[in-house]
Design a protein around this motif. Sequence first.
Motif, PDB file in Angstrom:
ATOM      1  N   MET A 169       0.808  -1.208   0.000  1.00  0.00           N
ATOM      2  CA  MET A 169       0.000   0.000   0.000  1.00  0.00           C
ATOM      3  C   MET A 169       0.845   1.264   0.000  1.00  0.00           C
ATOM      4  O   MET A 169       0.503   2.261  -0.650  1.00  0.00           O
ATOM      5  CB  MET A 169      -0.949  -0.010   1.204  1.00  0.00           C
ATOM      6  N   GLU A 170       1.965   1.233   0.713  1.00  0.00           N
ATOM      7  CA  GLU A 170       2.840   2.407   0.737  1.00  0.00           C
ATOM      8  C   GLU A 170       3.415   2.668  -0.650  1.00  0.00           C
ATOM      9  O   GLU A 170       3.611   3.832  -1.048  1.00  0.00           O
ATOM     10  CB  GLU A 170       3.955   2.211   1.754  1.00  0.00           C
ATOM     11  N   ALA A 173       0.315   3.846  -3.026  1.00  0.00           N
ATOM     12  CA  ALA A 173      -0.361   5.109  -2.713  1.00  0.00           C
ATOM     13  C   ALA A 173      -0.029   6.259  -3.657  1.00  0.00           C
ATOM     14  O   ALA A 173      -0.943   6.915  -4.183  1.00  0.00           O
ATOM     15  CB  ALA A 173      -0.088   5.499  -1.260  1.00  0.00           C
ATOM     16  N   ARG A 177      -2.723   7.842  -6.268  1.00  0.00           N
ATOM     17  CA  ARG A 177      -3.070   9.220  -5.934  1.00  0.00           C
ATOM     18  C   ARG A 177      -3.056  10.087  -7.188  1.00  0.00           C
ATOM     19  O   ARG A 177      -3.874  11.017  -7.337  1.00  0.00           O
ATOM     20  CB  ARG A 177      -2.104   9.786  -4.892  1.00  0.00           C
ATOM     21  N   SER A 182      -7.258   7.873  -2.979  1.00  0.00           N
ATOM     22  CA  SER A 182      -6.460   7.971  -1.755  1.00  0.00           C
ATOM     23  C   SER A 182      -6.312   6.595  -1.114  1.00  0.00           C
ATOM     24  O   SER A 182      -7.202   5.752  -1.209  1.00  0.00           O
ATOM     25  CB  SER A 182      -7.091   8.941  -0.760  1.00  0.00           C
ATOM     26  N   VAL A 183      -5.183   6.376  -0.463  1.00  0.00           N
ATOM     27  CA  VAL A 183      -4.874   5.097   0.181  1.00  0.00           C
ATOM     28  C   VAL A 183      -4.535   5.349   1.644  1.00  0.00           C
ATOM     29  O   VAL A 183      -3.741   6.239   1.954  1.00  0.00           O
ATOM     30  CB  VAL A 183      -3.692   4.393  -0.510  1.00  0.00           C
ATOM     31  N   THR A 184      -5.131   4.550   2.522  1.00  0.00           N
ATOM     32  CA  THR A 184      -4.852   4.648   3.949  1.00  0.00           C
ATOM     33  C   THR A 184      -4.721   3.249   4.534  1.00  0.00           C
ATOM     34  O   THR A 184      -5.503   2.353   4.190  1.00  0.00           O
ATOM     35  CB  THR A 184      -5.992   5.386   4.685  1.00  0.00           C
ATOM     36  N   PHE A 252      -1.869   8.690   5.166  1.00  0.00           N
ATOM     37  CA  PHE A 252      -1.610   7.318   4.737  1.00  0.00           C
ATOM     38  C   PHE A 252      -1.721   6.346   5.903  1.00  0.00           C
ATOM     39  O   PHE A 252      -2.273   5.263   5.776  1.00  0.00           O
ATOM     40  CB  PHE A 252      -0.222   7.195   4.100  1.00  0.00           C
TER      41      PHE A 252
END
Length: 285
Positions: A169-170, A173, A177, A182-184, A252
């Motif tokens: 995910m990091e 992101a 984006r 958006s990714v959290t 994030f």
Amino acid sequence: MTNSPAGHTPNVVLITGTSSGIGLHAAIAAAQAGHTVVATMRNLEGTRALLDAADAAGVTLDIRRLDVTEAQSVTEVVAGIVGRYGRLDAVVNNAGSGHLGTIENETIDQVRAVMEVNFFGVVGVTRAALPHLRTSHGRLITVTSVGGVIGQPFNEAYCAAKFAVEGFMESLAPVVRSAGVSVTVVEPGAVATSFVANVGFDPTAPAAVGDPYAAGLAAYLARAGSSFASAQTAESAGSVVAALLDGDVPPFRVQTSDAARQFVGVKLADLDGSAVQRLTSGWIA
């Protein structure tokens, strides 16, 4: 969601793993906030707790079967949501399973099974949902764990899977984006759920004769029992997850409690790893 097309309500949200715990309470809280919630679980025989909670809250959910380890199941559910509602605004990857053990005492197949649910399941749902999240400029929220930041004794396979999710995910992101998504990642600490009871480990089973890890495991289990006795409630953790669907685009990385923030902070300030090793070694002494 402020990053959804202006004026469009309600938002359509897919949440995985909603039969209990964080997923159940996130689904209820999201529905109470006015979202159209598609609440999914691997086995629909487990809907009773979710239905009772929905009745008590006065909300309606669209409940569907979804096994995140089955590609066809993932594809059909995502297509079905878009077919019915015409859009998908957010995904909460919550489905997962616990696991306790150490590599010398378990099989590679057991480790692969942990990765299949906790990592590849997240990847599969994310891949299927992203074209629709791009269209809606939506949100991708994934429940990981403080175990995705700090490796914990006797949680090697589980933490490896959660580390993998965080790395995935990091890395993803900034890419998505640029396309409006958006990714959290959400990092709970100890949460009072049935998750712990479902790790597939019997603490009363006798240790194998000569097991060099038996004493350490006993110490770990004693500490874990104490930790979960004062754990955050699943309802409060689920509310944190649901709140990320509204308002400004969240950061994030989000923790669900002060205890989780303090724990994760140890790792993020530990450049050489010594602080983490001192901390976790003490759990099995």
